[in-house]
Structures are given as C-alpha cells and as structure tokens.
Design a protein around this motif. Structure first.
Motif: not given
Length: 342
Positions: A34-63
């Motif tokens: 992650a290079e930015q703090e971005c919303e992480a959606y459960q559904s990218k079409n409806r933009f639902t985000n249970p828990g209001g989860i966002t990415t953390s800058i410079r953190r690695a996540y499993d792809m």
C-alpha cells in the motif's frame, strides 16, 4: 453533467439481448504494498466496507487476485477484517510485488485508458486560462510556441487559451491513475501518456482552444486533474465543460477588453471589473491574476477563475463564480504581451 435517457422499449431490448459479462477475477501471487490509505471494500461494486477497513501506508498484504486482466481492483487479504478478510482495493492505492524488488509490468503507455476512481462530480473547481504569447516568451521551444511565434496560431494571440480545469482543493490529483502512468507524467514524456479519447468535434475544438495539445498537454491535464473531476461522461465531459467556461469568458466583455489592450499594461482591478460587467457584480472577486517575468518585464500570464457548483450547459458562469469564496487579486498589473519574441 451528462444526462442519459432511454425509452422502455430500448431498455427491454438491451436487457434481453445483452451478453452476460465474461470477466473473471485473475488469481495473482505475491503481495500488495500500500502506498496510500485506501478503503478496502467487501464489495467493490456497492462500495460496502464492514468495519471501515483501510490499508496502512507501506504495509504488505497477501495478494489474492485482480478483478480482470488489466483491471482496476486488486483483491487482498486483510487479517482481522470483519465479515471477510478478502477485500478489494483500487489499483492506484499501491503496487503488486511478486518478490522483493519486482513489480508487475506496467501497461504500455499510450494504450491504457485510465479509469477514474468512483466519486461524486467535482463542484469546486479552478479554471486556469493562459495568455499564450506570455507563455511562449518563456518557453519558445515548445511546439505550440514555435507555431505561434511563426504566425500560425493567430487566434491564440488574441484570446485566452486553456491551461486546465482543476478540481479543488489543491492536491486533488491522479484519481484512479496507476503508478506506472504517474511515473511518466513529466513534460518530456507526455507523449507516452495514454491518448485522451474524445469525439472528433470536441477534439477539433480543444486543439484550437488549447494550443498545448501540440505538446500533449491535454493528456497531462486529464491524467492529473481530469480524473478527479468525475463527471459521468469521463474525459468527454471534462473537456466539454472546460470549453464551456473558456468560450464564455472569451466571448464576453472580458475577452473584448483583452483584445483591445494587447501591447498595453493592464491592472488586475481592470480585469476583475470586466468580469463584474460581463457576469454580474461579485464575479470579479473569484478571479486571480498571475504574472510572469521576462527580462525585467512583468507579463500577464494567466487568469485563475474560481468556481463553485456543477458546470453544465445550463449553468450560469456568473453564478458559479459568485458562489466561490473571494480570492486576492494576485498580480496588481502586467503587460499584455504581443505575439513573437520581444
């Protein structure tokens, strides 16, 4: 703002004969950085985000996957996210890394249409209009300046030209633009940016109003600013609205005042007064004059016009300007430059 209207028969026909979508998520290996703090959606079409989860800058996540080959959303794993830990983030949020120091290959420049990230159409904008002869005093080697100084762009010597329409606040840049494209957004490589897809009529009109298209300024402006405009019509609407404002200014008493004073010194107060005259008292308070220096001369370089509200063919420019917060007049006075190197 575009509005589309279809009759019931057309809608029924479209639903009956439309092919089912064939896009499928493509599995990916490696990590998402992650290079930015971005919303992480459960559904990218409806933009639902249970828990209001966002990415953390410079953190690695499993792809996990990308929504389709060459797509615009990565699916990544965020441990601890409620409902599901498989979340969708826009590709502009970071980079896909297969192994240490290896990044997925970028889409070849010039062939990748940029898809702006979702959001409401911008209603706070800054229209930047250039006095092209002044610009060409400073950058005479630009293609458009060589043409202007050779006498081949007469219209650009007698009216304001398009620099850009910039969604505000300042810093609202590159919405949904992948890093591979941002990295080549430099004047010397604007020609490698994706071509802006416009109708023939709009392209022809833009080439006249924006001489910088000869140096691919239109590609840069769309990538950096237009993607954050978020009109329903994409680049077509962005540049159509840009020309609406430009034409309204040039065809008003503001444009005639500038034509009548080429080769003379004009004041910011005079310019702002002409906006009041043309568009109603108070409009001039939304205009800021920008000057540039050329061998001891102070030249009128640009007019920055602040706007608030939705730009559309039915919108009144004066209303848009009066709705904006008043700004300082900027440069108090400058010379309205003639064509050619002085």
């Amino acid at each position: 703002m575009f509005r589309f209207s279809f009759g019931p028969a057309a809608i029924a026909s479209a639903l009956l004969f439309a092919p089912a979508p064939t896009w499928a998520a493509e599995k990916l290996e490696g990590y998402f950085i992650a290079e930015q703090e971005c919303e992480a959606y459960q559904s990218k079409n409806r933009f639902t985000n249970p828990g209001g989860i966002t990415t953390s800058i410079r953190r690695a996540y499993d792809m996990i996957a990308i929504n389709k080959p060459g797509g615009d959303y990565f699916q990544i794993r965020i441990d601890g996210a409620p409902v599901t830990n498989a979340r969708w983030v826009h590709t502009s949020c970071g980079v896909h890394v297969v192994a240490a120091e290896t990044e997925t290959a970028p889409v070849p420049p010039g062939s990748n249409p940029v898809q702006p990230s979702p959001g409401a159409e911008s209603t706070e904008n800054l229209m930047t209009l250039s006095w092209q002869p002044s610009f060409c005093e400073i950058r005479p080697n630009k293609d458009e300046c060589e043409a202007l100084n050779a006498g081949n762009l007469v219209h650009a010597t007698r009216q304001l030209s398009v620099h850009g329409l910039w969604p505000q606040p300042n810093g609202n840049f590159y919405c949904g633009v992948p890093n591979s494209i941002k990295q080549i957004d430099k004047p010397e490589t604007w020609g490698d940016l994706p071509e802006v897809d416009l109708s023939d009529d709009l392209r022809n009109a833009l080439n006249v109003a924006m001489p910088g298209t000869q140096s691919h300024l239109d590609r840069h402006e769309w990538i950096k600013h237009g993607t954050c405009y978020r009109g329903e019509g994409g680049a077509e609407e962005y540049y159509a609205d840009t020309l609406l404002i430009t034409d309204a200014v040039n065809s008003s008493t503001v444009g005639r005042f500038l034509q009548d004073h080429i080769g003379q010194t004009v004041t910011a107060d005079d310019i702002r007064s002409r906006f009041d005259e043309a568009l109603g008292v108070g409009a001039g308070e939304a205009v800021q004059v920008k000057c540039t220096s050329d061998q001891g001369r102070v030249l009128i370089g640009e007019l920055w016009v602040h706007l608030k509200g939705t730009i559309s063919p039915t919108a009144d420019l004066g209303d848009l300007m009066r709705a904006a917060s008043p700004v300082s007049k900027g440069c108090p006075q400058g010379f309205l430059d003639l064509a050619g190197l002085q």
